[in-house]
Design a protein around this motif. Structure first.
Motif, mmCIF file in Angstrom:
data_model
loop_
_atom_site.group_PDB
_atom_site.id
_atom_site.type_symbol
_atom_site.label_atom_id
_atom_site.label_comp_id
_atom_site.label_asym_id
_atom_site.label_seq_id
_atom_site.Cartn_x
_atom_site.Cartn_y
_atom_site.Cartn_z
ATOM 1 N N ASN A 151 0.856 -1.188 0.000
ATOM 2 C CA ASN A 151 0.000 0.000 0.000
ATOM 3 C C ASN A 151 0.892 1.238 0.000
ATOM 4 O O ASN A 151 1.608 1.496 0.969
ATOM 5 N N VAL A 152 0.845 2.004 -1.090
ATOM 6 C CA VAL A 152 1.777 3.118 -1.263
ATOM 7 C C VAL A 152 1.112 4.485 -1.145
ATOM 8 O O VAL A 152 1.779 5.506 -1.295
ATOM 9 N N GLY A 153 -0.204 4.503 -0.875
ATOM 10 C CA GLY A 153 -0.873 5.793 -0.782
ATOM 11 C C GLY A 153 -2.172 5.702 -0.029
ATOM 12 O O GLY A 153 -2.732 4.623 0.160
ATOM 13 N N SER A 154 -2.667 6.857 0.420
ATOM 14 C CA SER A 154 -3.979 6.924 1.058
ATOM 15 C C SER A 154 -4.486 8.351 0.976
ATOM 16 O O SER A 154 -3.703 9.300 0.771
ATOM 17 N N THR A 155 -5.788 8.499 1.134
ATOM 18 C CA THR A 155 -6.381 9.838 1.124
ATOM 19 C C THR A 155 -5.844 10.677 2.273
ATOM 20 O O THR A 155 -5.679 11.889 2.154
ATOM 21 N N LYS A 156 -5.548 10.035 3.389
ATOM 22 C CA LYS A 156 -5.096 10.756 4.582
ATOM 23 C C LYS A 156 -3.620 11.163 4.504
ATOM 24 O O LYS A 156 -3.224 12.180 5.041
ATOM 25 N N CYS A 157 -2.815 10.352 3.810
ATOM 26 C CA CYS A 157 -1.354 10.563 3.838
ATOM 27 C C CYS A 157 -0.773 11.073 2.538
ATOM 28 O O CYS A 157 0.351 11.588 2.520
ATOM 29 N N GLY A 158 -1.474 10.909 1.428
ATOM 30 C CA GLY A 158 -0.893 11.220 0.130
ATOM 31 C C GLY A 158 -0.292 9.990 -0.517
ATOM 32 O O GLY A 158 -0.648 8.857 -0.188
ATOM 33 N N ILE A 159 0.640 10.193 -1.440
ATOM 34 C CA ILE A 159 1.251 9.083 -2.185
ATOM 35 C C ILE A 159 2.755 9.106 -1.956
ATOM 36 O O ILE A 159 3.433 10.114 -2.208
ATOM 37 N N ILE A 449 -6.861 18.310 -0.248
ATOM 38 C CA ILE A 449 -7.402 19.250 0.739
ATOM 39 C C ILE A 449 -8.536 18.623 1.566
ATOM 40 O O ILE A 449 -8.678 18.883 2.763
ATOM 41 N N HIS A 450 -9.351 17.764 0.927
ATOM 42 C CA HIS A 450 -10.477 17.197 1.661
ATOM 43 C C HIS A 450 -10.061 16.088 2.625
ATOM 44 O O HIS A 450 -10.902 15.493 3.282
ATOM 45 N N SER A 451 -8.750 15.809 2.744
ATOM 46 C CA SER A 451 -8.289 14.823 3.727
ATOM 47 C C SER A 451 -8.248 15.410 5.133
ATOM 48 O O SER A 451 -8.173 14.670 6.121
#
Length: 454
Positions: A151-159, A449-451
């Motif tokens: 898992n290399v990315g998330s809405t909360k953390c970015g990529i 921004i919406h994270s």
């Protein structure tokens, strides 16, 4: 009360429309197996899997016989191995010994696949994470039933673009080490954004750290059932179309709920979730692509395809959540190329490209899945495709994934046979223009921004 009409209806779905339970997956926590002694760690892992999962396959087979419901796969997912092996593993080769232990345990209990040879690096990589990731090619080349995910990315953390660039190299190296099997190792390796902790489907399954010590997750299927239902409302308006999909998804999910509860009771392991995804197979009549055609497009990829897929995905979820209180995993419609006869036909006809598949992933259940590409595709281009798909997941707050297979020695137009549920695939072209300067920048793409919600 279940009446005779419902019994007969379910029997018809099974015998004539390819309804099945795609997998019973037992999630197992390995956190209590951690040791700083590699030999002891491997023994702990092997012993725990055998202790908890020794009856998984016989139980699934017994439920199949007694209820007449096909259960295609019995699988195991474990705690991400980068977390479990950190104390004992000082180099990539140490992690490979764990992969071999997992593979040995999978053979011993008889499951089809075992997932969780994984790392979660959406914000950064520890040395343990990097060692596991660099061990993936050898691990997949020297085992049979291991599945790996990163898992290399998330809405909360970015990529994490350092991890994305590294995964481009890892995919290529895995392809090279398994080239005598048409680069089959890449079919068991997926790169994810917003990976769920309770996914029963491979190759992305792992047992999240928020889960219980052991859990039963079930993935249902049934594209053939939905397609058959839609033939009876051909030409009707969208309201009738949507109601038909929703009601059919409800019936399919109820079958999965029955199997999940029964497996949980017999194994003495808590029931986790039902994943109500429409997961196709290479079998004729078991295709998500054929549903899209029944909705009204000539081939997947034609104008209107993304709208049709969005409609399908949404109605499947709406029907499924009424059938079970615990819906999780991915849940929706899968669009793997090699595993769906209709998708293969669309590629062959020239209707479907990787770019159109990418657009479709904005509204479907996962992402670019089981796509064979030329063996000379560069690691940078693979990393660029991964980055694009991770961005879709990050911005849209959904799970996305990439499972590309650069088949060494194959070119556009060739066909590749993977066998079984993995099917076969035409080799698709990848955009030939370069993105190396982009993926080589390093660092992290910030979260959207919406994270910023708390």
């Amino acid at each position: 009360m279940i009446n005779m009409f419902e019994v007969n209806e379910t029997n018809k779905m099974i015998t004539q429309e390819n309804l099945d339970v795609r997998t019973i997956t037992m999630g197992i926590s390995l956190l209590d197996c951690i040791s700083d002694d590699l030999e002891k760690l491997n023994q702990n892992i092997y012993d725990k899997i055998l202790r908890l999962a020794h009856d998984l396959v016989p139980t699934g087979e017994a439920i199949e016989r007694e209820y007449g419901i096909p259960i295609v796969n019995k699988r195991i997912s474990v705690t991400p191995i980068a977390l479990v092996g950190g104390n004992a593993c000082k180099k990539p080769g140490d992690f490979v010994t764990i992969a071999k232990t997992l593979d040995k345990a999978a053979h011993e209990v008889g499951v089809n696949f075992i997932g969780g040879y994984s790392a979660l690096v959406s914000k950064g990589m520890t040395k343990n994470d990097e060692n596991l990731i660099r061990s993936i090619p050898e691990a997949l080349a020297t085992t049979e039933r291991i599945c790996s995910s990163v898992n290399v990315g998330s809405t909360k953390c970015g990529i994490n673009m350092d991890a994305v660039r590294l995964m481009g190299d890892i995919v290529k190296e895995t392809a090279e080490l398994t080239k005598d099997q048409d680069s089959l190792g890449c079919a068991k390796l997926v790169v994810l954004c917003n990976a769920p902790d309770d996914n029963p489907f491979m190759a992305g399954a792992f047992h999240g750290v928020t889960e219980a010590d052991a859990i039963i997750n079930v993935g249902v299927s049934g594209p053939g059932v939905v397609k058959q239902a839609l033939t009876e409302v051909r030409g009707k308006n969208f309201e009738i179309l949507c109601e038909t999909i929703k009601k059919t998804a409800f019936k399919v999910t109820r079958v999965g709920q029955l199997v999940a509860q029964e497996a949980s009771r017999r194994l003495g392991v808590p029931f986790g979730i039902i994943d109500l995804s429409l997961a196709p197979t290479p079998a004729v009549g078991d295709s998500v692509a054929e549903i899209l055609c029944e909705i009204g497009v000539e081939y997947p990829g034609a104008p209107g395809t993304t709208a049709a897929l969005a409609l399908l995905n949404d109605q499947v979820k709406k029907g499924g959540v009424m059938a079970s209180s615990y819906v999780g995993g991915l849940s929706g419609a899968f669009i793997p190329v090699s595993e769906d006869k209709g998708m293969i036909d669309a590629v062959t006809a020239g209707a479907l490209t990787i770019e159109k598949l990418e657009a479709m992933t904005c509204v479907c259940s996962v992402g670019l899945d089981m796509i064979a590409v030329p063996g000379d595709t560069s690691a940078a281009s693979i990393a660029g495709v991964i980055a694009d798909e991770m961005a879709i997941g990050m911005v849209n707050q959904k799970t996305t994934a990439v499972r590309l297979i650069p088949v060494i020695g194959k070119k556009v137009g060739d066909n590749v046979e993977f066998g079984g549920l993995l099917g076969y695939a035409p080799v698709m072209p990848v955009n030939r223009f370069n993105c190396e300067n982009f993926v080589d920048r390093g660092g992290r793409i910030p979260a959207p921004i919406h994270s910023f919600k708390n």
